[in-house]
Write an enzyme that holds these catalytic residues in place. Structure first.
Site, PDB file in Angstrom:
ATOM      1  N   PRO A 278       0.803  -1.225   0.000  1.00 38.44           N
ATOM      2  CA  PRO A 278       0.000   0.000   0.000  1.00 38.44           C
ATOM      3  C   PRO A 278       0.836   1.277   0.000  1.00 38.44           C
ATOM      4  CG  PRO A 278      -0.110  -1.069   2.146  1.00 38.44           C
ATOM      5  CD  PRO A 278       0.587  -2.018   1.219  1.00 38.44           C
ATOM      6  N   ASN A 279       0.338   2.232  -0.732  1.00 39.71           N
ATOM      7  CA  ASN A 279       0.867   3.594  -0.846  1.00 39.71           C
ATOM      8  C   ASN A 279       2.165   3.702  -1.638  1.00 39.71           C
ATOM      9  OD1 ASN A 279      -1.254   4.841   0.693  1.00 39.71           O
ATOM     10  ND2 ASN A 279      -0.306   3.917   2.503  1.00 39.71           N
TER      11      ASN A 279
ATOM     12  N   ASN B  74       7.729  -5.689  -0.983  1.00 41.06           N
ATOM     13  CA  ASN B  74       7.734  -4.599  -0.017  1.00 41.06           C
ATOM     14  C   ASN B  74       6.303  -4.544   0.505  1.00 41.06           C
ATOM     15  OD1 ASN B  74       7.648  -2.259   1.466  1.00 41.06           O
ATOM     16  ND2 ASN B  74       8.871  -1.069   0.007  1.00 41.06           N
TER      17      ASN B  74
ATOM     18  N   ARG C   4       5.349  11.053  -2.247  1.00 40.95           N
ATOM     19  CA  ARG C   4       5.021  10.797  -0.839  1.00 40.95           C
ATOM     20  C   ARG C   4       6.296  10.852  -0.004  1.00 40.95           C
ATOM     21  NH1 ARG C   4       4.274   5.104   1.884  1.00 40.95           N
ATOM     22  NH2 ARG C   4       3.716   5.792   3.964  1.00 40.95           N
TER      23      ARG C   4
ATOM     24  N   GLU D   8      12.056  -9.827   1.644  1.00 44.53           N
ATOM     25  CA  GLU D   8      11.323  -8.666   2.161  1.00 44.53           C
ATOM     26  C   GLU D   8      12.205  -7.436   1.981  1.00 44.53           C
ATOM     27  OE1 GLU D   8       9.743  -7.050   6.513  1.00 44.53           O
ATOM     28  OE2 GLU D   8      10.289  -9.158   6.292  1.00 44.53           O
TER      29      GLU D   8
ATOM     30  N   TYR E 121      11.504   8.579   1.546  1.00 35.51           N
ATOM     31  CA  TYR E 121      11.471   7.516   0.540  1.00 35.51           C
ATOM     32  C   TYR E 121      12.210   7.859  -0.754  1.00 35.51           C
ATOM     33  CZ  TYR E 121       7.874   5.669   3.615  1.00 35.51           C
ATOM     34  OH  TYR E 121       7.192   5.190   4.702  1.00 35.51           O
TER      35      TYR E 121
ATOM     36  N   HIS F 165      12.425  -3.051   2.188  1.00 30.08           N
ATOM     37  CA  HIS F 165      11.889  -1.761   2.634  1.00 30.08           C
ATOM     38  C   HIS F 165      12.826  -0.667   2.152  1.00 30.08           C
ATOM     39  CE1 HIS F 165       8.940  -3.758   5.118  1.00 30.08           C
ATOM     40  NE2 HIS F 165       9.910  -4.586   5.494  1.00 30.08           N
TER      41      HIS F 165
ATOM     42  N   ALA G  56       3.039  -0.951   4.850  1.00 29.61           N
ATOM     43  CA  ALA G  56       2.364  -0.951   6.153  1.00 29.61           C
ATOM     44  C   ALA G  56       1.843  -2.325   6.554  1.00 29.61           C
ATOM     45  CB  ALA G  56       1.226   0.064   6.160  1.00 29.61           C
TER      46      ALA G  56
ATOM     47  N   ARG H  39      13.124   4.089  12.621  1.00 27.77           N
ATOM     48  CA  ARG H  39      11.833   4.772  12.585  1.00 27.77           C
ATOM     49  C   ARG H  39      11.032   4.453  13.832  1.00 27.77           C
ATOM     50  NH1 ARG H  39       9.131   4.275   6.966  1.00 27.77           N
ATOM     51  NH2 ARG H  39       7.899   5.919   7.922  1.00 27.77           N
TER      52      ARG H  39
END
Length: 164
Positions: free
Chosen positions: A20-21, A85, A28, A109, A33, A111, A88, A118
């Site tokens: 998502p996103n 990825n 964004r 995985e 990012y 990111h 969320a 974070r």
């Protein structure tokens, strides 16, 4: 006239799943990012896949169920490995984790940001213990590293070794 039997061999198929996103990359939170768009990342991955002689399909969804459906479909499509990825969903989706556990397709995985620098809730992943590898904080290069790693696993090379 001689008849020739042609054997068609297909190169291995890999998928990249963007959660998502991630469709908003480039606009964004660019300080976090970066400026690369999802299209930029996918184009880089396609270039890498072509150079390595594998097929690649990239998917993005903001919907948990759609990503679960894709993971399940990957089995029928003979996908050799997945770079994901989960965004969320990393911290929330037991259902997506269960899909990976069920299909047993190797995955990495990825990111973009270093999730460990974070907020504390981002430190927990429901995927890491199932993943072949976890890459975070490398920005878009993390996707390339993940795909290269999975391709290398097909060659039977040990973790971290380079093809000579």
């Amino acid at each position: 006239m001689d008849s020739l039997a042609l054997t068609v061999t297909h190169s291995p198929l890999f998928w990249v799943l963007h959660g998502p996103n991630l469709n908003l990359l480039g606009q964004r939170e660019p300080g976090l990012y970066g400026l690369a768009t999802l299209e930029d990342i996918n184009a880089s991955l396609q270039t890498l896949a072509q150079a390595k002689g594998v097929r690649l399909v990239c998917h993005q969804s903001n919907h948990e169920g759609a990503l679960i459906d894709l993971v399940q479909q990957a089995l029928d499509q003979s996908v050799a490995g997945i770079v994901i990825n989960p965004a969320a969903f990393t911290h929330t989706s037991v259902a997506l984790r269960d899909a990976f556990a069920a299909v047993k397709i190797p995955f990495v995985e990825v990111h973009l940001s270093n999730v460990h620098r974070r907020e504390p809730f981002r430190h927990q992943s429901y995927f890491s213990d199932l993943a072949q590898a976890v890459i975070c904080g490398l920005g878009p290069q993390g996707y390339d590293a993940g795909l290269s790693f999975l391709i290398g696993q097909l060659d039977g090379r040990p973790h971290g070794s380079q093809k000579t």
